[in-house]
Design a protein around this motif. Structure first.
Motif, PDB file in Angstrom:
ATOM      1  N   ARG A  58      32.673  33.352  40.559  1.00  0.00           N
ATOM      2  CA  ARG A  58      33.925  32.766  40.066  1.00  0.00           C
ATOM      3  C   ARG A  58      34.778  32.185  41.108  1.00  0.00           C
ATOM      4  NH1 ARG A  58      35.420  38.182  38.440  1.00  0.00           N
ATOM      5  NH2 ARG A  58      35.049  37.623  36.400  1.00  0.00           N
ATOM      6  N   ASN A  59      34.375  32.846  42.449  1.00  0.00           N
ATOM      7  CA  ASN A  59      35.531  31.875  43.428  1.00  0.00           C
ATOM      8  C   ASN A  59      35.156  30.588  43.655  1.00  0.00           C
ATOM      9  OD1 ASN A  59      36.553  34.799  44.419  1.00  0.00           O
ATOM     10  ND2 ASN A  59      34.312  35.133  44.996  1.00  0.00           N
ATOM     11  N   ASP A  60      34.234  30.133  43.113  1.00  0.00           N
ATOM     12  CA  ASP A  60      33.675  28.576  43.314  1.00  0.00           C
ATOM     13  C   ASP A  60      34.290  27.763  42.106  1.00  0.00           C
ATOM     14  OD1 ASP A  60      32.342  29.164  45.391  1.00  0.00           O
ATOM     15  OD2 ASP A  60      30.502  29.481  44.272  1.00  0.00           O
ATOM     16  N   VAL A  61      35.116  28.294  41.367  1.00  0.00           N
ATOM     17  CA  VAL A  61      35.795  27.761  39.905  1.00  0.00           C
ATOM     18  C   VAL A  61      37.116  27.964  39.817  1.00  0.00           C
ATOM     19  CG1 VAL A  61      33.458  27.600  39.034  1.00  0.00           C
ATOM     20  CG2 VAL A  61      34.772  29.399  38.541  1.00  0.00           C
ATOM     21  N   PRO A  62      37.963  27.279  39.015  1.00  0.00           N
ATOM     22  CA  PRO A  62      39.336  27.938  38.759  1.00  0.00           C
ATOM     23  C   PRO A  62      39.102  28.739  37.791  1.00  0.00           C
ATOM     24  CG  PRO A  62      39.245  25.262  38.527  1.00  0.00           C
ATOM     25  CD  PRO A  62      37.754  26.108  38.601  1.00  0.00           C
ATOM     26  N   PHE A  63      40.148  29.776  37.693  1.00  0.00           N
ATOM     27  CA  PHE A  63      40.194  30.892  36.921  1.00  0.00           C
ATOM     28  C   PHE A  63      41.657  31.491  36.774  1.00  0.00           C
ATOM     29  CE2 PHE A  63      38.766  33.213  40.269  1.00  0.00           C
ATOM     30  CZ  PHE A  63      39.253  34.530  40.255  1.00  0.00           C
ATOM     31  N   PHE A  64      41.791  32.316  35.512  1.00  0.00           N
ATOM     32  CA  PHE A  64      43.196  32.737  35.458  1.00  0.00           C
ATOM     33  C   PHE A  64      42.962  34.372  35.703  1.00  0.00           C
ATOM     34  CE2 PHE A  64      43.926  29.030  33.648  1.00  0.00           C
ATOM     35  CZ  PHE A  64      45.315  28.377  33.579  1.00  0.00           C
ATOM     36  N   ALA A  65      43.988  35.086  36.354  1.00  0.00           N
ATOM     37  CA  ALA A  65      44.085  36.335  36.084  1.00  0.00           C
ATOM     38  C   ALA A  65      45.139  36.646  35.112  1.00  0.00           C
ATOM     39  CB  ALA A  65      44.247  37.032  37.399  1.00  0.00           C
ATOM     40  N   LYS A  66      44.697  37.458  33.775  1.00  0.00           N
ATOM     41  CA  LYS A  66      45.659  37.547  32.889  1.00  0.00           C
ATOM     42  C   LYS A  66      46.536  38.823  32.858  1.00  0.00           C
ATOM     43  CE  LYS A  66      43.016  34.212  30.295  1.00  0.00           C
ATOM     44  NZ  LYS A  66      42.197  33.690  29.013  1.00  0.00           N
ATOM     45  N   CYS A  67      47.475  38.714  32.178  1.00  0.00           N
ATOM     46  CA  CYS A  67      48.183  40.143  31.700  1.00  0.00           C
ATOM     47  C   CYS A  67      47.981  40.839  30.384  1.00  0.00           C
ATOM     48  CB  CYS A  67      49.753  39.888  31.618  1.00  0.00           C
ATOM     49  SG  CYS A  67      50.300  39.003  33.320  1.00  0.00           S
TER      50      CYS A  67
ATOM     51  N   ASP B 208      37.792  33.765  33.674  1.00  0.00           N
ATOM     52  CA  ASP B 208      38.982  34.156  33.535  1.00  0.00           C
ATOM     53  C   ASP B 208      38.793  35.852  33.810  1.00  0.00           C
ATOM     54  OD1 ASP B 208      40.232  32.024  33.582  1.00  0.00           O
ATOM     55  OD2 ASP B 208      40.801  32.184  31.272  1.00  0.00           O
ATOM     56  N   VAL B 209      39.925  36.540  34.378  1.00  0.00           N
ATOM     57  CA  VAL B 209      39.686  37.900  34.571  1.00  0.00           C
ATOM     58  C   VAL B 209      40.806  38.679  33.832  1.00  0.00           C
ATOM     59  CG1 VAL B 209      39.814  39.783  36.296  1.00  0.00           C
ATOM     60  CG2 VAL B 209      38.828  37.543  36.961  1.00  0.00           C
ATOM     61  N   GLU B 210      40.585  39.388  32.719  1.00  0.00           N
ATOM     62  CA  GLU B 210      41.391  40.263  32.187  1.00  0.00           C
ATOM     63  C   GLU B 210      42.107  41.107  32.867  1.00  0.00           C
ATOM     64  OE1 GLU B 210      41.948  39.009  29.294  1.00  0.00           O
ATOM     65  OE2 GLU B 210      40.427  37.474  28.869  1.00  0.00           O
ATOM     66  N   MET B 211      43.179  41.663  32.336  1.00  0.00           N
ATOM     67  CA  MET B 211      44.158  42.621  33.114  1.00  0.00           C
ATOM     68  C   MET B 211      43.289  44.052  32.845  1.00  0.00           C
ATOM     69  SD  MET B 211      46.331  43.893  34.963  1.00  0.00           S
ATOM     70  CE  MET B 211      47.677  42.835  34.861  1.00  0.00           C
ATOM     71  N   GLY B 212      42.855  44.694  34.106  1.00  0.00           N
ATOM     72  CA  GLY B 212      42.250  45.813  34.250  1.00  0.00           C
ATOM     73  C   GLY B 212      40.789  45.623  34.825  1.00  0.00           C
ATOM     74  N   VAL B 213      40.607  44.446  34.948  1.00  0.00           N
ATOM     75  CA  VAL B 213      39.134  44.201  35.173  1.00  0.00           C
ATOM     76  C   VAL B 213      39.056  43.683  36.732  1.00  0.00           C
ATOM     77  CG1 VAL B 213      37.144  42.918  34.726  1.00  0.00           C
ATOM     78  CG2 VAL B 213      38.341  43.514  32.950  1.00  0.00           C
ATOM     79  N   ALA B 214      38.119  44.167  37.605  1.00  0.00           N
ATOM     80  CA  ALA B 214      37.976  43.800  38.728  1.00  0.00           C
ATOM     81  C   ALA B 214      39.221  44.020  39.765  1.00  0.00           C
ATOM     82  CB  ALA B 214      37.364  42.052  38.909  1.00  0.00           C
ATOM     83  N   PHE B 215      39.488  43.032  40.497  1.00  0.00           N
ATOM     84  CA  PHE B 215      40.728  43.132  41.257  1.00  0.00           C
ATOM     85  C   PHE B 215      42.254  42.981  40.336  1.00  0.00           C
ATOM     86  CE2 PHE B 215      40.459  38.439  40.627  1.00  0.00           C
ATOM     87  CZ  PHE B 215      41.633  38.178  40.137  1.00  0.00           C
TER      88      PHE B 215
ATOM     89  N   ILE C  21      48.515  34.609  36.963  1.00  0.00           N
ATOM     90  CA  ILE C  21      47.793  34.152  38.123  1.00  0.00           C
ATOM     91  C   ILE C  21      46.925  33.008  38.130  1.00  0.00           C
ATOM     92  CG2 ILE C  21      46.832  34.939  40.585  1.00  0.00           C
ATOM     93  CD1 ILE C  21      47.795  37.828  39.620  1.00  0.00           C
ATOM     94  N   VAL C  22      47.048  31.876  38.813  1.00  0.00           N
ATOM     95  CA  VAL C  22      46.174  31.087  38.745  1.00  0.00           C
ATOM     96  C   VAL C  22      45.234  30.919  40.175  1.00  0.00           C
ATOM     97  CG1 VAL C  22      45.638  28.322  38.809  1.00  0.00           C
ATOM     98  CG2 VAL C  22      46.987  29.479  37.012  1.00  0.00           C
ATOM     99  N   GLU C  23      43.874  31.336  40.126  1.00  0.00           N
ATOM    100  CA  GLU C  23      43.048  31.448  41.305  1.00  0.00           C
ATOM    101  C   GLU C  23      42.388  29.990  41.256  1.00  0.00           C
ATOM    102  OE1 GLU C  23      43.037  33.686  43.615  1.00  0.00           O
ATOM    103  OE2 GLU C  23      43.930  35.429  42.437  1.00  0.00           O
TER     104      GLU C  23
END
Length: 371
Positions: free
Chosen positions: A259-268, A303-310, A332-334
């Motif tokens: 996922r570091n190669d694509v845009p994604f959101f880290a959500k609340c 996208d990364v949900e809250m509580g997942v990964a970093f 957060i927009v990555e």
């Protein structure tokens, strides 16, 4: 007299030279003030004769899939190309002229002079104002750009460069703001006031620091009772009186892969998550069916949900601060350094993606006016 001269005394410069042996230069990224390993580097090289030079990094894999970013003026950047790769630790460059000077970087840099050039296009716009948020530890003014209608008590805050090396989101934000400012009439600017802090860690950006994992903690872990950085303390003092509707903090992820190669959101957590989902769906619609090879696509599957990964709740980040201000939409927009093997990220297509982000946000904000 040295045959090859390596220098980093320019905005954003970062390098340590190990050895220069003929046409082979061994070097590594400078990890000053950084508590963990990171990957950012940026230097210039001048060759006194035409020759092929090999640049070999001695501290892990830090050369991206398109080779280094390259520039002749430090302003306009392109990729040297995958053909320059020897490995993910080394690349070569053909100097064709005597005393030819070239800038090389891990990814596309974005310095204060880029922002000044962007601002100069819009400084006479009737809905644009510029302030100084605070003065940094090294006595640099920290810019604050305001765009929109100050008569309405509806506020949007964008922050960028909590980690100094995360440069590509700065181009996204140029495209985002430029989309609104270039319209003859903007519903967003007429009904909202955007507050943009382009360089939270301006000293790190200009000095060429990694910024990520800065000791004792970096700027994005400084939203605490007693912040240690002037800029984060100033953001807290500035934002707290606002009726904050949207707070988005823009970042770059890890160097590459998955996922570091694509845009994604880290959500609340909900209910903020559901508000972000509305924005994400609009952005997906605007980008998923694009046909040009250089178009950047967003897919919420990454996208990364809250509580997942970093993406863990700890209360010390800028986005956590936005939550405490009871903003309706926080995220957060990555935004990657390089892109996928199909689409290399450039200054141009990052701005283009930013314009589509602006359209998606516009759709979301128009819905808010009816509520």
């Amino acid at each position: 007299m040295d045959n090859i001269i390596i220098d980093c005394r320019h905005a954003g410069g970062n390098i340590k030279v190990t050895t220069v042996d003929g046409n082979r230069v061994r070097l590594e990224q400078d990890l000053r003030d950084t508590s963990k390993w990171w990957f950012y580097w940026n230097f210039s090289a001048r060759s006194r004769q035409s020759q092929t030079v090999v640049f070999e990094f001695t501290n892990k894999e830090v050369v991206g899939p398109w080779g280094p970013a390259i520039s002749r003026d430090g302003v306009n950047w392109d990729w040297l190309g995958s053909d320059s790769l020897i490995s993910r630790e080394s690349f070569s460059y053909d100097f064709r002229e005597e005393d030819e000077k070239i800038f090389f970087s891990f990814s596309m840099p974005y310095q204060l002079h880029h922002f000044e050039s962007f601002y100069s296009r819009f400084e006479s716009h009737p809905q644009v104002r510029r302030k100084v948020l605070t003065i940094s530890e090294q006595l640099r003014p920290v810019p604050l750009l305001l765009a929109g209608n100050g008569a309405h008590d509806r506020h949007i805050v964008f922050t960028c460069r909590h980690h100094a090396c995360e440069s590509t989101p700065s181009y996204l934000l140029e495209g985002l703001l430029g989309y609104y400012l270039e319209q003859p009439k903007s519903t967003v600017l007429d009904n909202y006031l955007i507050h943009y802090v382009p360089f939270v860690d301006i000293d790190g950006v200009e000095n060429g620091d990694q910024g990520k994992n800065r000791a004792p903690h970096d700027h994005n872990r400084d939203y605490i009772d007693s912040p240690i950085y002037r800029s984060t303390a100033a953001i807290v003092n500035y934002v707290e009186p606002l009726r904050l509707l949207v707070g988005i903090d823009f970042h770059g992820p890890n160097k590459w892969g998955g996922r570091n190669d694509v845009p994604f959101f880290a959500k609340c957590y909900p209910p903020i998550k559901e508000e972000t989902d509305i924005l994400c769906e609009q952005l997906k619609i605007l980008t998923m069916n694009l046909s040009h090879a250089d178009d950047i696509v967003y897919d919420p599957i990454h996208d990364v949900e809250m509580g997942v990964a970093f993406n863990q709740p700890h209360g010390r980040s800028c986005s956590a601060f936005f939550e405490r201000q009871q903003a309706k939409l926080v995220s957060i927009v990555e935004f990657p350094y390089f892109g996928t093997h199909h689409t290399a990220f450039t200054q141009q297509n990052c701005r283009k993606f930013g314009a589509r982000f602006a359209q998606a946000l516009e759709s979301y904000l128009i819905l808010q006016l009816d509520q």
